[in-house]
Design a protein around this motif. Structure first.
Motif, PDB file in Angstrom:
ATOM      1  N   ALA A  26       0.837  -1.207   0.000  1.00 17.37           N
ATOM      2  CA  ALA A  26       0.000   0.000   0.000  1.00 17.37           C
ATOM      3  C   ALA A  26       0.866   1.249   0.000  1.00 17.37           C
ATOM      4  O   ALA A  26       0.603   2.207  -0.748  1.00 17.37           O
ATOM      5  CB  ALA A  26      -0.922  -0.009   1.217  1.00 17.37           C
ATOM      6  N   ARG A  27       1.906   1.240   0.811  1.00 19.72           N
ATOM      7  CA  ARG A  27       2.801   2.402   0.893  1.00 19.72           C
ATOM      8  C   ARG A  27       3.500   2.645  -0.442  1.00 19.72           C
ATOM      9  O   ARG A  27       3.625   3.793  -0.899  1.00 19.72           O
ATOM     10  CB  ARG A  27       3.832   2.192   1.999  1.00 19.72           C
ATOM     11  N   ARG A  28       3.955   1.575  -1.074  1.00 24.72           N
ATOM     12  CA  ARG A  28       4.665   1.696  -2.345  1.00 24.72           C
ATOM     13  C   ARG A  28       3.750   2.248  -3.435  1.00 24.72           C
ATOM     14  O   ARG A  28       4.159   3.121  -4.218  1.00 24.72           O
ATOM     15  CB  ARG A  28       5.216   0.335  -2.752  1.00 24.72           C
ATOM     16  N   ILE A  29       2.513   1.758  -3.487  1.00 25.39           N
ATOM     17  CA  ILE A  29       1.570   2.232  -4.505  1.00 25.39           C
ATOM     18  C   ILE A  29       1.238   3.702  -4.297  1.00 25.39           C
ATOM     19  O   ILE A  29       1.230   4.496  -5.240  1.00 25.39           O
ATOM     20  CB  ILE A  29       0.284   1.378  -4.480  1.00 25.39           C
ATOM     21  N   ILE A  30       0.960   4.079  -3.038  1.00 28.64           N
ATOM     22  CA  ILE A  30       0.642   5.480  -2.751  1.00 28.64           C
ATOM     23  C   ILE A  30       1.831   6.375  -3.089  1.00 28.64           C
ATOM     24  O   ILE A  30       1.683   7.428  -3.714  1.00 28.64           O
ATOM     25  CB  ILE A  30       0.252   5.661  -1.275  1.00 28.64           C
ATOM     26  N   ALA A  31       3.025   5.951  -2.681  1.00 27.42           N
ATOM     27  CA  ALA A  31       4.222   6.766  -2.893  1.00 27.42           C
ATOM     28  C   ALA A  31       4.537   6.958  -4.372  1.00 27.42           C
ATOM     29  O   ALA A  31       4.965   8.040  -4.794  1.00 27.42           O
ATOM     30  CB  ALA A  31       5.418   6.128  -2.185  1.00 27.42           C
ATOM     31  N   SER A  32       4.317   5.923  -5.177  1.00 26.41           N
ATOM     32  CA  SER A  32       4.696   5.993  -6.585  1.00 26.41           C
ATOM     33  C   SER A  32       3.592   6.517  -7.498  1.00 26.41           C
ATOM     34  O   SER A  32       3.874   7.211  -8.482  1.00 26.41           O
ATOM     35  CB  SER A  32       5.136   4.606  -7.076  1.00 26.41           C
ATOM     36  N   LYS A  33       2.331   6.212  -7.162  1.00 22.15           N
ATOM     37  CA  LYS A  33       1.236   6.550  -8.065  1.00 22.15           C
ATOM     38  C   LYS A  33       0.162   7.440  -7.443  1.00 22.15           C
ATOM     39  O   LYS A  33      -0.721   7.926  -8.156  1.00 22.15           O
ATOM     40  CB  LYS A  33       0.577   5.265  -8.579  1.00 22.15           C
ATOM     41  N   TYR A  91      -9.290  -6.816   4.673  1.00 23.61           N
ATOM     42  CA  TYR A  91     -10.288  -6.166   5.522  1.00 23.61           C
ATOM     43  C   TYR A  91     -10.233  -6.696   6.951  1.00 23.61           C
ATOM     44  O   TYR A  91     -10.373  -5.929   7.914  1.00 23.61           O
ATOM     45  CB  TYR A  91     -11.686  -6.374   4.941  1.00 23.61           C
ATOM     46  N   ASN A  92     -10.014  -7.992   7.096  1.00 23.83           N
ATOM     47  CA  ASN A  92      -9.927  -8.568   8.440  1.00 23.83           C
ATOM     48  C   ASN A  92      -8.739  -7.993   9.210  1.00 23.83           C
ATOM     49  O   ASN A  92      -8.804  -7.818  10.436  1.00 23.83           O
ATOM     50  CB  ASN A  92      -9.794 -10.094   8.359  1.00 23.83           C
ATOM     51  N   GLU A  93      -7.671  -7.713   8.492  1.00 21.24           N
ATOM     52  CA  GLU A  93      -6.462  -7.207   9.144  1.00 21.24           C
ATOM     53  C   GLU A  93      -6.596  -5.750   9.549  1.00 21.24           C
ATOM     54  O   GLU A  93      -6.125  -5.344  10.617  1.00 21.24           O
ATOM     55  CB  GLU A  93      -5.266  -7.373   8.195  1.00 21.24           C
ATOM     56  N   PHE A  94      -7.254  -4.951   8.703  1.00 22.12           N
ATOM     57  CA  PHE A  94      -7.298  -3.504   8.953  1.00 22.12           C
ATOM     58  C   PHE A  94      -8.705  -2.968   9.211  1.00 22.12           C
ATOM     59  O   PHE A  94      -8.872  -1.758   9.396  1.00 22.12           O
ATOM     60  CB  PHE A  94      -6.678  -2.758   7.761  1.00 22.12           C
ATOM     61  N   GLY A  95      -9.688  -3.834   9.238  1.00 19.47           N
ATOM     62  CA  GLY A  95     -11.055  -3.400   9.500  1.00 19.47           C
ATOM     63  C   GLY A  95     -11.801  -3.055   8.238  1.00 19.47           C
ATOM     64  O   GLY A  95     -12.911  -3.540   8.004  1.00 19.47           O
ATOM     65  N   ASP A  96     -11.185  -2.219   7.384  1.00 15.25           N
ATOM     66  CA  ASP A  96     -11.760  -1.828   6.092  1.00 15.25           C
ATOM     67  C   ASP A  96     -10.688  -1.112   5.293  1.00 15.25           C
ATOM     68  O   ASP A  96      -9.523  -1.041   5.702  1.00 15.25           O
ATOM     69  CB  ASP A  96     -13.005  -0.949   6.291  1.00 15.25           C
ATOM     70  N   ASP A 115     -10.408   2.058   4.647  1.00 19.88           N
ATOM     71  CA  ASP A 115      -9.944   3.227   5.406  1.00 19.88           C
ATOM     72  C   ASP A 115      -8.860   2.830   6.398  1.00 19.88           C
ATOM     73  O   ASP A 115      -7.875   3.551   6.580  1.00 19.88           O
ATOM     74  CB  ASP A 115     -11.112   3.865   6.171  1.00 19.88           C
ATOM     75  N   GLY A 116      -9.056   1.694   7.052  1.00 15.82           N
ATOM     76  CA  GLY A 116      -8.097   1.256   8.057  1.00 15.82           C
ATOM     77  C   GLY A 116      -6.715   1.035   7.481  1.00 15.82           C
ATOM     78  O   GLY A 116      -5.701   1.360   8.132  1.00 15.82           O
ATOM     79  N   LEU A 117      -6.638   0.503   6.267  1.00 18.83           N
ATOM     80  CA  LEU A 117      -5.352   0.307   5.596  1.00 18.83           C
ATOM     81  C   LEU A 117      -4.686   1.649   5.293  1.00 18.83           C
ATOM     82  O   LEU A 117      -3.503   1.861   5.594  1.00 18.83           O
ATOM     83  CB  LEU A 117      -5.566  -0.486   4.305  1.00 18.83           C
ATOM     84  N   ILE A 118      -5.455   2.560   4.708  1.00 22.53           N
ATOM     85  CA  ILE A 118      -4.924   3.880   4.364  1.00 22.53           C
ATOM     86  C   ILE A 118      -4.489   4.629   5.621  1.00 22.53           C
ATOM     87  O   ILE A 118      -3.411   5.247   5.661  1.00 22.53           O
ATOM     88  CB  ILE A 118      -5.972   4.702   3.589  1.00 22.53           C
ATOM     89  N   LEU A 119      -5.297   4.580   6.654  1.00 17.96           N
ATOM     90  CA  LEU A 119      -4.987   5.303   7.889  1.00 17.96           C
ATOM     91  C   LEU A 119      -3.722   4.767   8.550  1.00 17.96           C
ATOM     92  O   LEU A 119      -2.961   5.531   9.152  1.00 17.96           O
ATOM     93  CB  LEU A 119      -6.162   5.209   8.864  1.00 17.96           C
ATOM     94  N   ARG A 158     -17.660   9.216   7.653  1.00 17.77           N
ATOM     95  CA  ARG A 158     -17.290   8.949   9.040  1.00 17.77           C
ATOM     96  C   ARG A 158     -16.269   9.972   9.522  1.00 17.77           C
ATOM     97  O   ARG A 158     -15.482  10.493   8.727  1.00 17.77           O
ATOM     98  CB  ARG A 158     -16.712   7.538   9.176  1.00 17.77           C
ATOM     99  N   PRO A 159     -16.265  10.297  10.806  1.00 19.22           N
ATOM    100  CA  PRO A 159     -15.310  11.276  11.314  1.00 19.22           C
ATOM    101  C   PRO A 159     -13.873  10.777  11.192  1.00 19.22           C
ATOM    102  O   PRO A 159     -13.612   9.571  11.301  1.00 19.22           O
ATOM    103  CB  PRO A 159     -15.717  11.444  12.786  1.00 19.22           C
ATOM    104  N   PHE A 160     -12.967  11.698  10.983  1.00 18.20           N
ATOM    105  CA  PHE A 160     -11.554  11.356  10.870  1.00 18.20           C
ATOM    106  C   PHE A 160     -11.029  10.966  12.250  1.00 18.20           C
ATOM    107  O   PHE A 160     -11.380  11.594  13.246  1.00 18.20           O
ATOM    108  CB  PHE A 160     -10.773  12.555  10.341  1.00 18.20           C
TER     109      PHE A 160
END
Length: 204
Positions: A25-32, A54-59, A61-65, A121-123
């Motif tokens: 996720a970090r690599r994709i965001i950083a590059s693209k 989703y199970n690991e991060f909730g959803d 949003d959880g991955l991005i956050l 949803r609230p930040f």
């Protein structure tokens, strides 16, 4: 292999998979950029199902956050390394440090400020607090230069100066029509800090 060993291996596998998800996720965001991040790409890289992400991060949003938390922690760590002996030099160092971080991690920094929660949803408060903690780093040098100012007022000034610094840098790096050209950003930031301090000192 006993039960304890099996559980340990499962935990290690889960930890490696989580790390791979975050790295992807970090690599994709950083590059693209954040807009290019897709759950299926993360799942494929980690060789698991979308449901496992989703199970690991909730959803989603959880991955991005989680990536964004790492970004603001990295930013704050860099800014805390700015020498603090001379308050004026520290303020310049904080502005320059922010610029250097933004140049090196442009898309990750954009993700931190551009991400919008699904379903309105609230930040998360913890990330807002982390960002405010980074922005408040200008408080200490300002309090030494403007010792007669009220602490609450100084905190607001610190956040305002950092917000303005962020705006100058963000626009400059996006090459928008009203932006400061990238090669001139460092010089313009220095002039901005000096002008702010001159104005604030005049009304101290």
């Amino acid at each position: 292999m006993n039960i304890v060993q099996e559980e340990s291996l499962r935990d290690q596998k889960k930890s490696r998979r989580r790390t791979l998800m975050l790295d992807t996720a970090r690599r994709i965001i950083a590059s693209k950029g954040l807009i290019s991040l897709k759950v299926r790409d993360v799942a494929e890289a980690a060789e698991c199902s979308i449901g496992s992400v989703y199970n690991e991060f909730g959803d989603f949003d959880g991955l991005i956050l989680t990536v964004n938390r790492e970004t603001v922690q990295l930013l704050t760590s860099k800014l805390r390394m700015v020498p603090s002996e001379d308050p004026r030099a520290q303020l310049h160092g904080l502005a320059t440090g922010y610029l250097e971080f933004a140049v090196e991690h442009t898309n990750l920094l954009r993700s931190l400020f551009e991400h919008r929660m699904e379903k309105n949803r609230p930040f998360p408060k913890d990330i807002l607090d982390m960002v405010m903690e980074a922005f408040a780093l200008m408080y200490s040098p300002l309090s030494r230069l403007l010792s007669k100012r009220d602490p609450d007022e100084l905190l607001l000034i610190a956040r305002t100066m950092f917000s303005a610094t962020h705006g100058i840098i963000s626009l400059g790096l996006e090459d928008r029509m009203v932006a400061v050209p990238s090669p001139n950003l460092r010089q313009q930031l220095a002039q901005f800090v000096d002008a702010q301090l001159k104005g604030l000192s005049a009304h101290a």
